[in-house]
Design an enzyme around this catalytic site. Structure first.
Site, PDB file in Angstrom:
ATOM      1  N   ARG A 127       0.827  -1.261  -0.017  1.00 33.99           N
ATOM      2  CA  ARG A 127      -0.002  -0.078   0.041  1.00 33.99           C
ATOM      3  C   ARG A 127       0.777   1.246  -0.062  1.00 33.99           C
ATOM      4  O   ARG A 127       1.891   1.328   0.564  1.00 33.99           O
ATOM      5  CB  ARG A 127      -0.967   0.042   1.346  1.00 33.99           C
ATOM      6  CG  ARG A 127      -1.508   1.343   1.397  1.00 33.99           C
ATOM      7  CD  ARG A 127      -2.675   1.162   2.330  1.00 33.99           C
ATOM      8  NE  ARG A 127      -2.253   1.079   3.822  1.00 33.99           N
ATOM      9  CZ  ARG A 127      -3.137   0.825   4.759  1.00 33.99           C
ATOM     10  NH1 ARG A 127      -4.597   0.955   4.551  1.00 33.99           N
ATOM     11  NH2 ARG A 127      -2.906   0.294   5.869  1.00 33.99           N
ATOM     12  N   ARG A 171      -0.685  -5.375  14.795  1.00 39.22           N
ATOM     13  CA  ARG A 171      -1.994  -4.681  14.389  1.00 39.22           C
ATOM     14  C   ARG A 171      -3.053  -5.894  14.240  1.00 39.22           C
ATOM     15  O   ARG A 171      -4.116  -5.822  14.569  1.00 39.22           O
ATOM     16  CB  ARG A 171      -2.102  -3.915  13.116  1.00 39.22           C
ATOM     17  CG  ARG A 171      -1.471  -2.455  13.167  1.00 39.22           C
ATOM     18  CD  ARG A 171      -1.238  -2.000  11.967  1.00 39.22           C
ATOM     19  NE  ARG A 171      -2.233  -1.480  11.215  1.00 39.22           N
ATOM     20  CZ  ARG A 171      -2.139  -1.041   9.750  1.00 39.22           C
ATOM     21  NH1 ARG A 171      -1.029  -1.342   9.299  1.00 39.22           N
ATOM     22  NH2 ARG A 171      -3.186  -0.890   9.289  1.00 39.22           N
TER      23      ARG A 171
HETATM   24  P1  AP5 Z   1      -7.437  -0.282   2.569  1.00 41.29           P
HETATM   25  O1  AP5 Z   1      -8.905   0.202   1.992  1.00 41.29           O
HETATM   26  O2  AP5 Z   1      -6.774   0.632   2.799  1.00 41.29           O
HETATM   27  O3  AP5 Z   1      -7.573  -1.134   3.822  1.00 41.29           O
HETATM   28  P2  AP5 Z   1      -8.192  -0.869   5.293  1.00 41.29           P
HETATM   29  O4  AP5 Z   1      -9.000  -1.962   5.699  1.00 41.29           O
HETATM   30  O5  AP5 Z   1      -8.985   0.584   5.448  1.00 41.29           O
HETATM   31  O6  AP5 Z   1      -6.767  -0.713   6.038  1.00 41.29           O
HETATM   32  P3  AP5 Z   1      -6.195   0.053   7.301  1.00 41.29           P
HETATM   33  O7  AP5 Z   1      -4.764  -0.440   7.122  1.00 41.29           O
HETATM   34  O8  AP5 Z   1      -6.366   1.277   6.880  1.00 41.29           O
HETATM   35  O9  AP5 Z   1      -7.073  -0.362   8.478  1.00 41.29           O
HETATM   36  P4  AP5 Z   1      -6.735  -0.175   9.989  1.00 41.29           P
HETATM   37  O10 AP5 Z   1      -8.039  -0.397  10.581  1.00 41.29           O
HETATM   38  O11 AP5 Z   1      -5.721  -0.993  10.392  1.00 41.29           O
HETATM   39  O12 AP5 Z   1      -6.093   1.517  10.025  1.00 41.29           O
HETATM   40  P5  AP5 Z   1      -6.742   2.720  10.394  1.00 41.29           P
HETATM   41  O13 AP5 Z   1      -6.283   3.661   9.474  1.00 41.29           O
HETATM   42  O14 AP5 Z   1      -8.228   2.680  10.650  1.00 41.29           O
HETATM   43  O15 AP5 Z   1      -6.733  -1.163   1.670  1.00 41.29           O
HETATM   44  C1  AP5 Z   1      -5.526  -1.800   1.963  1.00 41.29           C
HETATM   45  C2  AP5 Z   1      -4.611  -1.902   0.602  1.00 41.29           C
HETATM   46  O16 AP5 Z   1      -5.332  -2.903   0.006  1.00 41.29           O
HETATM   47  C3  AP5 Z   1      -4.467  -0.626  -0.272  1.00 41.29           C
HETATM   48  O17 AP5 Z   1      -3.275  -0.639  -0.861  1.00 41.29           O
HETATM   49  C4  AP5 Z   1      -5.739  -1.067  -1.421  1.00 41.29           C
HETATM   50  O18 AP5 Z   1      -5.567  -0.222  -2.411  1.00 41.29           O
HETATM   51  C5  AP5 Z   1      -5.723  -2.307  -1.575  1.00 41.29           C
HETATM   52  N1  AP5 Z   1      -7.033  -2.934  -1.663  1.00 41.29           N
HETATM   53  C6  AP5 Z   1      -8.322  -2.717  -1.295  1.00 41.29           C
HETATM   54  N2  AP5 Z   1      -9.243  -3.421  -1.486  1.00 41.29           N
HETATM   55  C7  AP5 Z   1      -8.539  -4.356  -2.465  1.00 41.29           C
HETATM   56  C8  AP5 Z   1      -9.025  -5.682  -3.309  1.00 41.29           C
HETATM   57  N3  AP5 Z   1     -10.279  -5.889  -3.309  1.00 41.29           N
HETATM   58  N4  AP5 Z   1      -8.147  -6.329  -3.980  1.00 41.29           N
HETATM   59  C9  AP5 Z   1      -6.908  -5.923  -3.967  1.00 41.29           C
HETATM   60  N5  AP5 Z   1      -6.252  -4.997  -3.291  1.00 41.29           N
HETATM   61  C10 AP5 Z   1      -7.060  -4.118  -2.413  1.00 41.29           C
HETATM   62  O19 AP5 Z   1      -5.974   2.857  11.927  1.00 41.29           O
HETATM   63  C11 AP5 Z   1      -4.717   2.973  12.006  1.00 41.29           C
HETATM   64  C12 AP5 Z   1      -4.226   3.191  13.328  1.00 41.29           C
HETATM   65  O20 AP5 Z   1      -5.086   4.190  14.223  1.00 41.29           O
HETATM   66  C13 AP5 Z   1      -4.769   2.136  14.163  1.00 41.29           C
HETATM   67  O21 AP5 Z   1      -3.824   0.936  14.217  1.00 41.29           O
HETATM   68  C14 AP5 Z   1      -4.884   2.791  15.717  1.00 41.29           C
HETATM   69  O22 AP5 Z   1      -3.684   2.798  16.263  1.00 41.29           O
HETATM   70  C15 AP5 Z   1      -5.368   3.907  15.426  1.00 41.29           C
HETATM   71  N6  AP5 Z   1      -7.029   4.022  15.411  1.00 41.29           N
HETATM   72  C16 AP5 Z   1      -7.760   3.960  14.516  1.00 41.29           C
HETATM   73  N7  AP5 Z   1      -8.945   4.003  14.766  1.00 41.29           N
HETATM   74  C17 AP5 Z   1      -9.192   3.567  16.038  1.00 41.29           C
HETATM   75  C18 AP5 Z   1     -10.031   3.383  17.117  1.00 41.29           C
HETATM   76  N8  AP5 Z   1     -11.332   3.331  16.710  1.00 41.29           N
HETATM   77  N9  AP5 Z   1      -9.914   3.146  18.385  1.00 41.29           N
HETATM   78  C19 AP5 Z   1      -8.300   3.134  18.537  1.00 41.29           C
HETATM   79  N10 AP5 Z   1      -7.197   3.259  17.799  1.00 41.29           N
HETATM   80  C20 AP5 Z   1      -7.655   3.582  16.551  1.00 41.29           C
END
Ligand code: AP5
Length: 212
Positions: A127, A171
């Site tokens: 990504r 994670r």
């Molecule tokens: P993408 O769409 O970016 O996936 P995602 O599920 O959104 O993944 P994230 O890593 O953003 O989720 P996350 O929950 O770990 O992180 P977040 O930012 O929320 O897709 C991933 C990749 O795959 C991309 O390159 C895309 O192009 C590709 N792709 C997508 N669909 C595809 C398909 N069908 N086929 C092939 N490729 C595909 O959180 C980050 C951090 O913030 C957390 O670790 C935590 O520290 C903090 N945080 C956020 N929210 C909270 C909360 N509510 N409480 C506490 N801490 C929090």
């Protein structure tokens, strides 16, 4: 429409939420994006959240709940929203219920995107995100037209600091421990729909639309 997008890191919550936002004209509310923005801007919230995010741990519940409460008060969420990355713990889910009660609103559904672990690791290691506008790309699955340059705003594409293999594994562990219990929480309420997240983005989007 009021939706929660659930699924492990890399399952495509952000990608699908961005498409659903266009289709249903409701704002995508991503706690991950809001925290990253706060880190970039160096705000008090960002300073507190940074070390948790970079270690692959969850930011404390009170901070996540605080930013969502504030965000839901904005006008654009009055008729619906897509929560991408919130709730992530049972405490957050219960607080969301309270917030919605206060707004005299209910969740319409929770979409759980399922993707096997090896695929999650491949997606996250490839990504790239735009430093300027946050648009999401993938070196193989969704490459930009020009290497390292955002198709949308021309910004520079970078790897998220929490996408290193070691942090991704942490994670995934944190997801299993803290977020998976939410599946049962929403299943019991009869509002959870599971969607296979493997296949082209458009195909996954069609599955979600059918589930909705
Ligand atoms: P993408 O769409 O970016 O996936 P995602 O599920 O959104 O993944 P994230 O890593 O953003 O989720 P996350 O929950 O770990 O992180 P977040 O930012 O929320 O897709 C991933 C990749 O795959 C991309 O390159 C895309 O192009 C590709 N792709 C997508 N669909 C595809 C398909 N069908 N086929 C092939 N490729 C595909 O959180 C980050 C951090 O913030 C957390 O670790 C935590 O520290 C903090 N945080 C956020 N929210 C909270 C909360 N509510 N409480 C506490 N801490 C929090």
């Amino acid at each position: 429409m009021r939706l929660v997008m659930l699924g492990p890191p890399g399952s495509g919550k952000g990608t699908q939420s961005a498409a659903l936002q266009e289709r249903y004209s409701v704002p995508q509310i991503s706690t991950g994006d809001m925290f990253r923005e706060a880190v970039t801007e160096g705000t008090e919230l960002g300073k507190k959240a940074k070390e948790y995010i970079e270690a692959g741990e969850l930011v404390p519940d009170e901070l996540a709940i605080g930013i969502v409460e504030e965000r839901l008060r904005k006008e654009d969420g009055a008729h619906g929203f897509l929560l991408d990355g919130f709730p992530r713990t049972t405490v957050q889910a219960k607080m969301l219920d309270k917030m919605l009660l206060g707004l005299e609103a209910e969740l319409d559904g929770v979409i759980l995107i399922r993707v096997p672990e090896e695929e999650l690791i491949a997606r996250l290691s490839g990504r790239r995100i735009c430093e300027a506008c946050g648009a999401v790309f993938h070196v193989a699955n969704k490459p930009p037209a020009a290497k390292g340059v955002c198709d949308i705003c021309g910004g520079q594409l970078i790897q998220r600091p929490d996408d290193s293999e070691e942090t991704v594994r942490e994670r995934l562990r944190v997801y299993e421990e803290n977020t998976k219990p939410l599946i049962e929480y929403y299943e019991k309420r009869g509002i959870l729909a599971e969607v296979d997240g493997i296949g082209p983005v458009k195909q996954v989007f069609d599955r979600i639309s059918r589930a909705l």
